[in-house]
Design a protein around this motif. Structure first.
Motif, short mmCIF file in Angstrom:
data_model
loop_
_atom_site.label_atom_id
_atom_site.label_comp_id
_atom_site.label_asym_id
_atom_site.label_seq_id
_atom_site.Cartn_x
_atom_site.Cartn_y
_atom_site.Cartn_z
N GLN A 296 -11.18 -26.52 -17.47
CA GLN A 296 -10.59 -25.72 -18.25
C GLN A 296 -9.85 -26.26 -19.55
O GLN A 296 -9.05 -27.04 -19.11
CB GLN A 296 -9.80 -24.64 -17.69
N HIS B 50 -3.19 -23.52 -19.96
CA HIS B 50 -5.14 -23.51 -20.56
C HIS B 50 -5.75 -24.06 -19.45
O HIS B 50 -6.66 -24.52 -19.76
CB HIS B 50 -4.77 -23.87 -21.98
N GLY B 51 -5.16 -24.71 -18.50
CA GLY B 51 -6.08 -25.37 -17.48
C GLY B 51 -5.82 -24.53 -15.99
O GLY B 51 -6.35 -23.44 -15.95
N CYS B 52 -5.23 -25.38 -15.09
CA CYS B 52 -5.01 -24.81 -13.92
C CYS B 52 -4.03 -23.64 -13.55
O CYS B 52 -3.96 -23.21 -12.66
CB CYS B 52 -4.96 -25.84 -12.84
N ARG B 53 -3.35 -23.61 -14.57
CA ARG B 53 -2.15 -22.64 -14.61
C ARG B 53 -1.00 -22.81 -13.53
O ARG B 53 -0.45 -21.79 -13.04
CB ARG B 53 -2.68 -21.07 -14.37
N LYS B 54 -0.92 -24.14 -13.10
CA LYS B 54 0.04 -24.51 -12.04
C LYS B 54 1.44 -25.14 -12.96
O LYS B 54 1.51 -25.52 -13.78
CB LYS B 54 -0.55 -25.47 -11.11
N LEU C 180 -11.21 -24.02 -10.06
CA LEU C 180 -10.35 -23.51 -11.30
C LEU C 180 -8.87 -24.13 -11.26
O LEU C 180 -8.11 -24.02 -12.04
CB LEU C 180 -10.38 -22.02 -11.59
N GLU D 145 -2.27 -28.02 -24.07
CA GLU D 145 -2.97 -27.14 -22.89
C GLU D 145 -1.65 -26.72 -22.19
O GLU D 145 -1.93 -26.17 -21.36
CB GLU D 145 -3.89 -28.09 -22.14
N PHE E 190 -2.66 -31.98 -10.74
CA PHE E 190 -4.00 -31.30 -10.42
C PHE E 190 -5.19 -31.45 -11.04
O PHE E 190 -6.37 -31.64 -10.65
CB PHE E 190 -3.70 -29.49 -10.13
N CYS E 191 -5.12 -31.45 -12.44
CA CYS E 191 -6.27 -31.65 -13.24
C CYS E 191 -6.39 -33.05 -13.85
O CYS E 191 -7.73 -33.45 -14.43
CB CYS E 191 -6.30 -30.78 -14.32
N ASP F 164 -9.38 -20.14 -24.90
CA ASP F 164 -9.58 -20.77 -23.54
C ASP F 164 -10.82 -20.78 -23.32
O ASP F 164 -11.68 -19.76 -23.30
CB ASP F 164 -8.78 -19.67 -22.41
N ARG G 212 -4.42 -34.67 -19.57
CA ARG G 212 -4.70 -33.82 -20.55
C ARG G 212 -3.72 -33.65 -21.81
O ARG G 212 -2.62 -34.10 -21.80
CB ARG G 212 -4.58 -32.42 -20.00
N GLU G 213 -4.18 -32.93 -23.03
CA GLU G 213 -3.54 -32.90 -24.17
C GLU G 213 -2.13 -31.92 -24.01
O GLU G 213 -2.34 -30.89 -23.27
CB GLU G 213 -4.22 -32.79 -25.28
#
Ligand SMILES: [Zn+2]
Lengths: 187, 91
Positions: free
Chosen positions: A146, B61-65, A67, B16, B8-9, A153, B12-13
Motif C-alpha cells: 500500500q 498510507h500503508g498498514c495504518r499501525k 494489508l 506515507e 510491519f512493512c 492511496d 518506506r518514504e
C-alpha cells in the motif's frame, strides 16, 4: 439491490503497457487478531491467510491480500454475477467470523475500483508518481504494497510477472486513471 | 524527506507516514487531583529538543499501525524503530 455502476469504464493500450478497469470484482475487508479468527477464515473460504507482511495467497477462485497485521482484503479472481450482491464467500465469512465476534467482515466491492495493468513497463509507470522503491518488488510475484500514487492511496498487487492489479478508492479512481493514462503516454 | 523503516512493512518514504508527537507520555491516573497547571503540562507541553527525541509515528498510507521511533531532530537520522508498548532503547 445494489447497482454496480462502475465510475470508470475504461481500457487503454500503449506500447508495452495496457490498462483496464475490471468490474465487478468481489472485495471484502476482514479484520481480526485472534488465532481462532485465522482458522475461522481458513475454514470459511478454504484458504490460508498470508501472515507474512506484504504478501498474498491465492486459491482457484479467491485471493487474499495482506494489508496490515490484522487486516486483509479478499478478492474474487474473476468477475462476479452482476445481478446479485450476496456472495457465497461473504456469507461463509459472516457466519464463521462476525456472527461469533471473532472479527469484522466488510463488503467494499463498490468502494474500490480495480485497474489491471499489463506489460513490461508497469513499474516505470508506477514510478512516475509513487515513492515506493520497486527494485525488489518487480521480481516478487504475489507481493502486495500500500502506498501513494500522485498522493492517492493505492494497493498494488503483483499478480503475475508483467501483470499488476491496482486498487483505488472509487472517488479517486477517475483522477488516478487520467494521471496513469497521461503518464503511460509519455514513457 | 527521509525513509522510515516501518516495523510491519519495511522501508518506506516519509510521505506515507504521519507524525504523532512525543512518545511515552502517560495519562495521569487521577486527573481530578491535578491542578490546572499540572493538567496543562500533561496536555500541551512537549519537548522540542535538538538531538534524539522519542516520537510516535503512524504508517497512515500503508498498514495504518502506530509505532515509535528515536529520531535525531538535528539531522533526521533515525536511531531506532520499536513497536508500541516497548521500552525506549538506550541511545
Ligand atoms: Zn507499515
Amino acid at each position: 439491490m445494489l447497482n454496480y455502476n462502475s465510475p470508470l469504464v475504461k481500457e487503454n493500450s500503449y506500447s508495452e503497457l495496457s490498462m483496464k478497469v475490471i468490474n465487478p470484482i468481489m472485495k471484502l475487508i476482514i479484520r481480526g487478531k485472534k488465532r481462532e479468527f485465522l482458522s475461522g477464515v481458513g475454514k470459511a473460504i478454504n484458504m490460508i491467510l498470508p501472515t507474512e507482511s506484504c504478501t498474498s495467497s491465492t486459491s482457484n477462485d479467491t485471493t487474499a491480500l495482506w494489508l496490515s497485521p490484522d487486516e486483509w482484503m479478499i478478492l474474487s479472481n474473476n468477475v462476479i454475477d452482476k445481478n446479485t450482491n450476496s456472495y457465497e464467500q461473504e456469507n461463509h465469512l459472516i457466519n464463521n467470523i462476525s456472527k461469533i465476534n471473532l472479527g469484522a467482515v466488510v463488503d467494499v466491492t463498490d468502494q474500490y475500483v480495480l485497474i489491471n495493468i499489463e506489460g513490461k513497463k508497469i513499474f516505470d509507470l508506477l514510478s512516475t508518481g509513487c515513492p515506493f522503491n520497486f527494485n525488489d518488488f518487480r521480481n516478487k510475484k504475489g507481493g502486495v504494497i500500500q502506498s501513494l500514487m500522485a498522493k492517492i492511496d493505492i494497493i498494488v498487487h503483483h499478480k503475475e510477472i508483467n501483470n499488476v492489479n491496482l486498487l483505488v478508492r472509487r472517488s479517486f479512481s477517475e483522477h488516478l486513471y487520467s494521471f496513469l493514462s497521461d503518464a503511460a503516454s509519455r514513457i | 524527506m527521509f525513509l522510515i523503516n516501518c516495523p510491519f512493512c519495511g522501508e518506506r518514504e516519509q510521505s506515507e507516514f504521519k507524525a504523532g508527537g512525543e512518545a511515552h507520555i502517560s495519562r495521569p491516573k487521577q486527573p481530578t487531583e491535578l491542578s490546572d497547571d499540572e493538567w496543562a503540562e500533561y496536555l500541551f507541553m512537549r519537548k522540542n529538543i535538538k538531538g534524539i527525541q522519542f516520537e510516535r509515528w503512524n504508517h497512515s498510507h500503508g498498514c495504518r499501525k502506530w509505532f515509535n521511533i528515536a529520531r535525531d531532530t538535528s539531522n533526521d537520522q533515525i536511531k531506532a524503530v520499536y513497536k508500541m508498548g516497548q521500552k525506549p532503547p538506550v541511545i
